[in-house]
Every structure is written in C-alpha cells, then in structure tokens.
Design a protein around this motif. Structure first.
Motif, PDB file in Angstrom:
ATOM      1  N   GLY A  14      36.000  59.283   9.373  1.00  0.00           N
ATOM      2  CA  GLY A  14      36.570  58.752  10.536  1.00  0.00           C
ATOM      3  C   GLY A  14      36.102  57.109  10.455  1.00  0.00           C
ATOM      4  N   TRP A  44      36.295  57.787  -0.847  1.00  0.00           N
ATOM      5  CA  TRP A  44      36.047  58.573  -2.276  1.00  0.00           C
ATOM      6  C   TRP A  44      37.502  58.649  -3.018  1.00  0.00           C
ATOM      7  N   ASP A 106      28.225  62.284   7.903  1.00  0.00           N
ATOM      8  CA  ASP A 106      27.652  63.536   7.090  1.00  0.00           C
ATOM      9  C   ASP A 106      28.237  63.748   5.943  1.00  0.00           C
ATOM     10  N   GLY A 107      29.581  64.113   5.873  1.00  0.00           N
ATOM     11  CA  GLY A 107      30.429  64.383   4.788  1.00  0.00           C
ATOM     12  C   GLY A 107      30.422  63.399   3.830  1.00  0.00           C
ATOM     13  N   GLU A 114      26.585  64.129  -4.256  1.00  0.00           N
ATOM     14  CA  GLU A 114      27.222  64.638  -5.499  1.00  0.00           C
ATOM     15  C   GLU A 114      27.458  63.603  -6.706  1.00  0.00           C
ATOM     16  N   THR A 128      29.708  56.266  12.198  1.00  0.00           N
ATOM     17  CA  THR A 128      30.514  57.060  12.956  1.00  0.00           C
ATOM     18  C   THR A 128      30.390  57.037  14.502  1.00  0.00           C
TER      19      THR A 128
HETATM   20  P1  ATP Z   1      33.055  61.617  10.328  1.00  0.00           P
HETATM   21  O1  ATP Z   1      31.856  61.973  10.945  1.00  0.00           O
HETATM   22  O2  ATP Z   1      33.520  60.266  11.137  1.00  0.00           O
HETATM   23  O3  ATP Z   1      34.254  62.539  10.382  1.00  0.00           O
HETATM   24  P2  ATP Z   1      32.321  62.137   7.673  1.00  0.00           P
HETATM   25  O4  ATP Z   1      31.818  61.314   6.573  1.00  0.00           O
HETATM   26  O5  ATP Z   1      31.658  63.310   7.954  1.00  0.00           O
HETATM   27  O6  ATP Z   1      32.741  61.194   8.846  1.00  0.00           O
HETATM   28  P3  ATP Z   1      34.167  64.078   6.305  1.00  0.00           P
HETATM   29  O7  ATP Z   1      35.729  64.186   6.235  1.00  0.00           O
HETATM   30  O8  ATP Z   1      33.385  65.109   6.748  1.00  0.00           O
HETATM   31  O9  ATP Z   1      33.825  62.653   7.239  1.00  0.00           O
HETATM   32  O10 ATP Z   1      33.743  63.355   4.764  1.00  0.00           O
HETATM   33  C1  ATP Z   1      34.389  62.409   4.319  1.00  0.00           C
HETATM   34  C2  ATP Z   1      34.834  62.604   2.689  1.00  0.00           C
HETATM   35  O11 ATP Z   1      33.494  62.970   2.022  1.00  0.00           O
HETATM   36  C3  ATP Z   1      35.614  64.003   2.521  1.00  0.00           C
HETATM   37  O12 ATP Z   1      36.921  63.678   2.790  1.00  0.00           O
HETATM   38  C4  ATP Z   1      35.202  64.005   1.166  1.00  0.00           C
HETATM   39  O13 ATP Z   1      35.747  63.592   0.296  1.00  0.00           O
HETATM   40  C5  ATP Z   1      33.756  63.789   0.968  1.00  0.00           C
HETATM   41  N1  ATP Z   1      32.852  65.115   0.842  1.00  0.00           N
HETATM   42  C6  ATP Z   1      32.601  65.656   2.206  1.00  0.00           C
HETATM   43  N2  ATP Z   1      31.609  66.649   1.756  1.00  0.00           N
HETATM   44  C7  ATP Z   1      31.791  66.706   0.571  1.00  0.00           C
HETATM   45  C8  ATP Z   1      30.899  67.640  -0.302  1.00  0.00           C
HETATM   46  N3  ATP Z   1      30.304  68.699   0.060  1.00  0.00           N
HETATM   47  N4  ATP Z   1      31.126  67.176  -2.024  1.00  0.00           N
HETATM   48  C9  ATP Z   1      31.707  66.041  -2.123  1.00  0.00           C
HETATM   49  N5  ATP Z   1      32.326  65.365  -1.284  1.00  0.00           N
HETATM   50  C10 ATP Z   1      32.379  65.598   0.000  1.00  0.00           C
END
Ligand code: ATP
Length: 331
Positions: A14, A44, A106-107, A114, A128
């Motif tokens: 986000g 990514w 976190d994502g 990775e 965020t």
């Molecule tokens: P926000 O908190 O604003 O949603 P975020 O970084 O947590 O931000 P996510 O959609 O959870 O948002 O993650 C962003 C991107 O990171 C994902 O769309 C994916 O491409 C990558 N990602 C998330 N989890 C993994 C994972 N376990 N392995 C590899 N890539 C990942």
C-alpha cells in the motif's frame, strides 16, 4: 559493501505519504557516495518485468511534498513464487544491481528476505500508514494519515454538533488499532473501537454514549478501526441499543493521499539515508527502524518475527479524557 556501484529502489504494498521523500533520500545518498540509483517501478512486479527508470539528483527533486509514489506500487503474486523471484534475479543481474532498497510493509519485507536468500542484499524501509510493523516504533505515512483523518473528523464534528447527532467514523489501519486510537484521542472521541479491544461493545461504546448523554452532551463521536468492524455495523448496534440513528462515515483511501507531514518527510529522509549507508557499510539484509527516537538496523529475519502491541495506557488515557470526574471535556 565493496564494489557497490548501482542499487535499485522500489515501493511496494500500500502507498503511504512520505514514500517519495524516502525514494529521494535513497537516490541522493547513493549518488553522494558515487553509487548509481535505479528506480524500479511497480514494486516487486517491476523487478520481474524489468520496469525501471534512472534516478538522478534532479529527477528526484520537488518530491518532498508529493503524496503517493513516483515509482508506483503494486502487489505481486508472481514474486511470491520461486519462478517469479528467479525472473527478478535475472533483472538484478541484467541491470547490474548490487543491492535493492525496498520501501513498504511486512509483506514487502518477506519478499526482501526471499530475494536476499538468492544473493541480492536488500534493505527494507517501513512505509505504511498502519504503523503496524513490529521492529519499528514508527512507519512512514502514519502521521500524515492520522492528520488527514483528524482534519476530516474535525469537519464532521462541526455539523454533528449543530445537529446534535451521533457520528460513527471508520478509519484505516488494517488489523491494527494504532491509527484509530491516535485519531480518536486527538479528536476527543466518545468511544474508540480497536481490534485489540473489541471484547465488550456494551461497555466500550454503548455505556460511554449513555454516560456522555447523562453528562449533558448532545453529540457523540465514535471512531472505529477498520479491523474492528464496519462503521455500518457499529452504527446499527448503536441504533439497536439506544434508538439513535448515527451518521456513518468511511474515510477510506483519502487517508493514503496528500502531502506528507513534516514528521513523515523528515523520518523518510533519515531512513532513506541510513538504508543506503547500511549498504555502504556492508550491512545488507536488514530493516531500518526507529527505536526510542534513534534509527536502528534490524536483520530482516528478526524484524519479521517482532510484534507490536497497542499500548493500553494510551487507550486508558483516551477514555479518561472524555469522562473525568466532572465530565468536562471537548464533548
Ligand atoms: P501494506 O502494509 O501497506 O499492505 P505490505 O508490504 O505489507 O504493505 P503486501 O501486499 O502484504 O503489502 O506485500 C507486498 C508485496 O510483497 C506482495 O504483493 C508480494 O509481491 C511481496 N510478498 C509478500 N509476501 C511475500 C512472501 N512471503 N514471499 C515473497 N514475496 C512476498
């Protein structure tokens, strides 16, 4: 890090006000250290698709006050697969990227971990509006989002006050109540509903409206974190219990936009600087955070295990402010 010649920077997940300030700081710190900086567009997924722009001192000018992210952001399912990450690795090699700085939540950091396992050093910067990242006290965008919600609620209060009504306002924050509690405290809400504390609706919301009414107040503001339920449901429950029909407002994505506040610009600038300096000093694979006002580096693996809990003393303070012994407050 020896032979650091070119790095990439991306924004992912986000968007949050202040991400642009972080991109600017990463690019300018890199350039000041003789390192080229490539902007990877669309998170990514952009690394998979080789979607990039060259960043220069000038191209990251006039960014401090801009909301959103000039690099765009995306959520990439493909990057979650080993095949997708192999494609991203090919891009890193093709572009000659010695490291990547990833700005997101976190994502995004799970993705960073990775990629680092494939041999590309990655540094994460927490961006965020939810402020829900365990390894850091503060995440870029939180202050701006809170201020946007506060401004909206202040306006709502004017009309609520005139009409002597109850208003239920839903704010963002995903599964965490940091944003709702901060905003609720800052606007002097009658009640704040957060996911960390939803157990007793009667006590936390209904009794508080009843108490305010008994104390002579004629309008009531209830702030609901999106992770604690919808404003519509909360409004219905208030109607069922008290026979009043609250106005419902969902502030929504407005909270993600707008010019970042000074705090977000300044924090993003420091985080961007320290992210690049971590790489220069050979400290890849970490997340930059703030702890007790200072910038710290936490290994990504450790950062992902850290949890952050809502400080209940803040919740208690919010409650006390509305119902002191003489019931004199902003209401
Ligand atoms: P926000 O908190 O604003 O949603 P975020 O970084 O947590 O931000 P996510 O959609 O959870 O948002 O993650 C962003 C991107 O990171 C994902 O769309 C994916 O491409 C990558 N990602 C998330 N989890 C993994 C994972 N376990 N392995 C590899 N890539 C990942």
């Amino acid at each position: 890090m020896e032979n650091l010649k070119r790095i990439g920077v991306l924004t992912s997940g986000g968007d949050a006000p202040g991400m642009n300030a972080a991109v600017r700081a990463v690019a300018r710190t890199a350039l000041a250290n003789g390192i080229e900086c490539i902007g990877i567009r669309r998170g990514w997924q952009g690394l998979i698709n080789c979607d990039f722009i060259q960043l220069t001192r000038a191209s990251v000018g006039h960014l401090l006050s801009k909301g959103g992210t000039i690099l765009y952001t995306a959520r990439s399912e493909e990057f979650k697969t080993p095949e997708g990450r192999q494609k991203a690795l090919v891009t890193c090699k093709m572009l000659g990227l010695d490291a990547v700085v990833a700005i997101g939540g976190d994502g995004t950091f799970r993705g960073a971990l990775e990629l680092s396992r494939l041999g590309v050093p990655v540094v994460g910067i927490p961006g965020t509006i939810d402020n829900d990242i365990g390894c850091t006290n503060y995440t870029i965008g939180f202050d701006s989002a809170c201020n946007t919600a506060i401004e909206c609620i202040d306006k709502l209060r004017d009309t609520m006050q005139s009409h002597e009504r109850c208003s239920v306002v839903q704010v963002m924050g995903r599964d965490a109540g940091f944003l709702a509690l901060y905003v609720g405290t800052a606007v002097g809400a009658t009640a704040v509903l957060v996911p960390e504390h939803v157990d007793d609706f009667e006590k936390n919301v209904i009794e508080r409206i009843r108490g305010a009414k008994l104390a002579g107040y004629t309008h009531f503001m209830v702030v609901v974190a999106e992770g604690a339920g919808t404003a519509h449901d909360v409004g219905q429950r208030i109607h069922d219990a008290l026979g009043i029909a609250p106005t419902i407002t969902v502030i929504g994505h407005i909270q993600r936009g707008g010019a970042p506040t000074g705090r977000d610009r300044e924090t993003a600038t420091r985080m961007g600087y320290y992210a690049v300096m971590a790489l220069v000093e050979g400290q890849g694979n970490c997340v930059i955070g703030t702890q007790e006002g200072s910038i710290v580096q936490i290994p990504i693996e450790d950062a992902l295990k850290m949890e952050k809990h809502l400080q209940m003393d803040r919740y208690n303070i919010m409650e006390i402010m509305q119902f002191g012994s003489n019931h004199e407050g902003e209401m």
